[in-house]
Design a protein around this motif. Structure first.
Motif, short mmCIF file in Angstrom:
data_model
loop_
_atom_site.label_atom_id
_atom_site.label_comp_id
_atom_site.label_asym_id
_atom_site.label_seq_id
_atom_site.Cartn_x
_atom_site.Cartn_y
_atom_site.Cartn_z
N ALA A 5 -32.73 27.56 8.36
CA ALA A 5 -32.87 26.40 9.24
C ALA A 5 -32.03 25.23 8.72
CB ALA A 5 -34.35 26.00 9.35
N LEU A 6 -32.06 25.06 7.41
CA LEU A 6 -31.28 23.97 6.82
C LEU A 6 -29.78 24.20 7.04
CD1 LEU A 6 -31.04 21.45 4.98
CD2 LEU A 6 -30.85 23.04 3.07
N LEU A 7 -29.35 25.45 6.83
CA LEU A 7 -27.93 25.76 7.03
C LEU A 7 -27.51 25.44 8.46
CD1 LEU A 7 -27.58 29.16 5.11
CD2 LEU A 7 -27.08 26.85 4.30
N HIS A 8 -28.41 25.75 9.38
CA HIS A 8 -28.14 25.49 10.79
C HIS A 8 -27.96 23.97 11.03
CE1 HIS A 8 -28.18 25.82 15.07
NE2 HIS A 8 -29.32 25.17 15.18
N ILE A 9 -28.85 23.21 10.44
CA ILE A 9 -28.78 21.75 10.61
C ILE A 9 -27.49 21.18 10.01
CG2 ILE A 9 -29.87 19.55 9.99
CD1 ILE A 9 -32.57 21.09 10.01
N ILE A 10 -27.14 21.69 8.82
CA ILE A 10 -25.90 21.21 8.19
C ILE A 10 -24.70 21.53 9.06
CG2 ILE A 10 -24.38 21.47 6.19
CD1 ILE A 10 -26.86 22.02 4.48
N THR A 11 -24.71 22.72 9.63
CA THR A 11 -23.61 23.10 10.52
C THR A 11 -23.48 22.15 11.69
OG1 THR A 11 -24.09 25.39 9.95
CG2 THR A 11 -22.64 25.02 11.81
N PRO A 18 -25.27 16.48 18.18
CA PRO A 18 -26.48 15.66 18.09
C PRO A 18 -27.62 16.43 17.42
CG PRO A 18 -26.09 16.37 20.34
CD PRO A 18 -24.87 16.76 19.55
N LEU A 19 -28.37 15.74 16.56
CA LEU A 19 -29.52 16.34 15.90
C LEU A 19 -30.80 15.77 16.50
CD1 LEU A 19 -28.54 16.08 12.11
CD2 LEU A 19 -28.19 18.00 13.66
N LEU B 186 -30.08 30.38 15.01
CA LEU B 186 -30.20 30.56 13.57
C LEU B 186 -29.27 31.61 12.99
CD1 LEU B 186 -33.98 30.16 12.81
CD2 LEU B 186 -32.13 28.49 12.74
N GLY B 187 -29.07 32.68 13.72
CA GLY B 187 -28.26 33.75 13.16
C GLY B 187 -26.81 33.66 13.57
#
Lengths: 405, 201
Positions: A5-11, A18-19, B186-187
């Motif tokens: 989830a964190l990786l997704h947010i960083i991306t 927009p977050l 996510l993936g």
């Protein structure tokens, strides 16, 4: 630990997407956790860092297959559901040695039990001087004979020649045509002395990497029916395909390699017994310069051709090795010494070229075989510390490494 | 690839726990490069980093029946690599200072640093993977332009296509990657690397 989830947010963040408030909060919390996280976010936004990172992954992937075989051997040695913690055999040796000393790069050395017993007695002394490993750099010889040192130059135009500009970009040499070719070929050479390696883009787009003590001579504009270059030492090519215009490599004025769009390595050091051409991708034809195509061999990926350098050897057949250790052949390009199965003599040749030293044998050359790999960025003295373990005696005088009986 | 196909996860875990080497191969291909990249960013020594990663896989293999999710395996591998990097680093430091002691616990500072490098390793993997998953037609252009840093002209030469074609393929590649942002989940993450470049080139 890593959260998807964190990786997704960083991306999303790095893409200026927009977050949601929750995502924003999570990102902020992560960045505030440590100085290093904040730094990581900055690095991931840095073009140069990412470019190097991808490049590094590309290089890392080159040894994946080789290391898979190693892993496979290792797990096969383990009984199923063993209660012992599996440790690679070669690491156990490494650990035993590490009790006494550790090479800076963590290389490991296994030695012949026999030769160990034969070569007993006197301990060796090295002087405390440091001999540094090699770096990136080369000499560029222009058509008019001018020599330029490329080691310390900044990015930008290096020289203007007839019809072409020569420039440096991120430490790599490249050419750009400044007008239509006048048809008369002018030749440039790039020469790496001992202790330097270098890469360049030839005028046809072919990528070239030179190992230490190597050279390549090429026209500043390729014209005509073929692209011909001359090399000495060890050179890796990623040849740009050109329909109907073969790429010809003259190795050491002894072997001729004809290429049809491919990745391959030529090792043609004069002080080695053989010229070795190793193919990673595509197709090449190789022959002695003095013979015609009837005496040539065609390589497929993974094969290596060996041509002897002795006089009159052109009448001997060319040896072809079917499953060459390609990762070992191009280890130098990845900044690694790969001494798997190498004898002392072969190993010393590589050290001579990278550390710019001369190796002198006072007695017979010890019959020792080495295994393992190490970084090319270690100091010579650290590397020599490791050799002491295998009971090799030596001393250093200036840039001479003297191997004592 | 593995992480993206969740439906195969139970099957893969099953094969792994029964000791199927083909399953290990899939896992290895999935994680090897990122783990070496991570180890390298901790100790800056490729040969040693590879050594540490192979050892981590052999240790995982010994405990393979104990895992119920791929994420847990990945976390375990990263942890083993992190700890071995620390041991290596500490041994080196001790050697330089002529100390013999080896500390058993990892300092918090080191753990925090390692955590941030793991995130970098994973992000870089996603970027790299997005490049690799492009149609070769686009991938080669992207690779030469952005990784090898050739000019448009040199890329055109290398690939034997027109400069205009290089530009078109570059734009198309960036478009493809942008569209992944829209359906990001996510993936299936996105290649911001190229998007950043797309703005500046």
């Amino acid at each position: 630990m890593i959260s998807e989830a964190l990786l997704h947010i960083i991306t999303l963040h790095l893409n200026d997407e927009p977050l949601t408030a929750t995502q924003e909060h999570a990102l902020q919390e992560w960045a505030d956790t440590s100085f290093y996280n904040e730094e990581a976010l900055k690095l991931l936004n840095d073009k140069e860092f990412l470019r190097n990172a991808i490049q590094q992954r590309e290089d890392t992937a080159l040894a994946r297959e080789e290391n898979w075989q190693k892993l496979l051997q290792q797990i096969k040695r383990q009984p199923a559901h063993s209660t012992f913690r599996p440790v690679l055999l070669w690491r156990q040796h490494w650990k035993a040695i590490a009790a006494f000393l550790v090479l800076a790069a963590g290389a490991l050395w296994i030695w012949h039990a026999n030769s160990l017993q034969q070569q007993r007695a006197h301990t060796n002394r090295t002087t405390s001087q440091h001999i540094s490993p090699g770096t990136n750099g080369a000499l560029l010889k222009l058509a008019n004979g001018t020599l330029l040192v490329l080691d310390t130059m900044k990015n930008g135009i290096v020289a203007e020649q007839k019809d072409v500009q020569v420039m440096l970009r991120n430490g790599r040499l490249a050419y750009a045509a400044t007008g239509p070719s006048s048809g008369v070929p002018a030749y440039n050479s790039v020469i790496t002395p001992k202790g330097r390696q270098f890469s360049l883009v030839l005028p046809d787009g072919t990528l070239v990497w030179l190992n230490a003590a190597s050279s390549i001579r090429y026209p500043t504009v390729f014209t005509g029916k073929e692209r011909k270059v001359e090399v000495t030492g060890q050179v890796y090519f990623e040849v740009a395909p050109r329909a109907g215009i073969p790429f010809l490599v003259n190795a050491n004025n002894r072997a001729m390699i004809e290429v049809l769009g491919t990745h391959f390595d030529v090792n043609a050091y004069e002080n080695e017994n053989n010229i070795a051409a190793t193919l990673l991708q595509g197709k090449v034809r190789i022959r002695y310069l003095a013979t015609g195509n009837h005496a040539s061999v065609v390589l497929t990926p993974g094969q290596q051709a060996l041509l002897q350098q002795a006089l009159n050897s052109m009448h001997l057949p060319i040896t072809v090795i079917n499953h060459a250790d390609t990762a070992k052949v191009i280890a130098w390009k990845r900044g690694i010494f790969n001494f798997e199965g190498a004898g002392l003599y072969d190993m010393m040749h590589e050290l001579e070229r990278w550390y710019d030293i001369e190796v002198i044998y006072e007695g017979a050359i010890p019959d020792i075989q080495f295994f393992g790999k190490m970084s090319k960025s270690v100091q010579l003295t650290d590397l020599l510390e490791g050799l002491k373990v295998s009971d090799i005696h030596f001393r250093i005088e200036g840039r001479k490494l003297i191997v004592m009986p | 690839m593995v992480a993206k196909h969740f439906h195969i996860e139970p099957e893969l875990l099953q094969q792994l726990s029964t000791g199927d080497e083909r399953a290990l191969r899939i896992l290895y291909n999935e994680y090897y490069t990122s783990l070496v990249f991570f180890a390298n960013s901790m100790i800056h020594d490729t040969a040693q980093a590879e050594d540490i990663v192979i050892t981590a896989f052999t240790r995982y293999w010994d405990k393979r029946t104990q895992f119920e999710a791929l994420a847990a395996i990945k976390a375990y591998l990263y942890t083993l690599v992190r700890n071995d990097c620390y041991k290596y680093y500490h041994r080196e430091e001790a050697r330089k200072k002529h100390l013999l002691a080896v500390m058993d616990t990892l300092p918090e500072e080191y753990v925090a640093y390692a955590d941030s490098r793991m995130v970098i390793a994973e992000m870089v993997q996603q970027i790299h993977r997005e490049i690799e998953q492009l149609n070769p037609k686009y991938r080669d252009v992207i690779y030469l332009l952005f990784v090898e840093e050739l000019s448009i002209k040199e890329t055109a030469y290398q690939l034997q296509i027109s400069e205009n074609n290089v530009r078109k393929r570059k734009e198309r590649a960036i478009e493809l990657l942008r569209s992944r942002i829209v359906r990001a989940n996510l993936g299936n993450l996105v290649l911001f690397y190229l998007v950043i470049h797309g703005k500046t080139h």
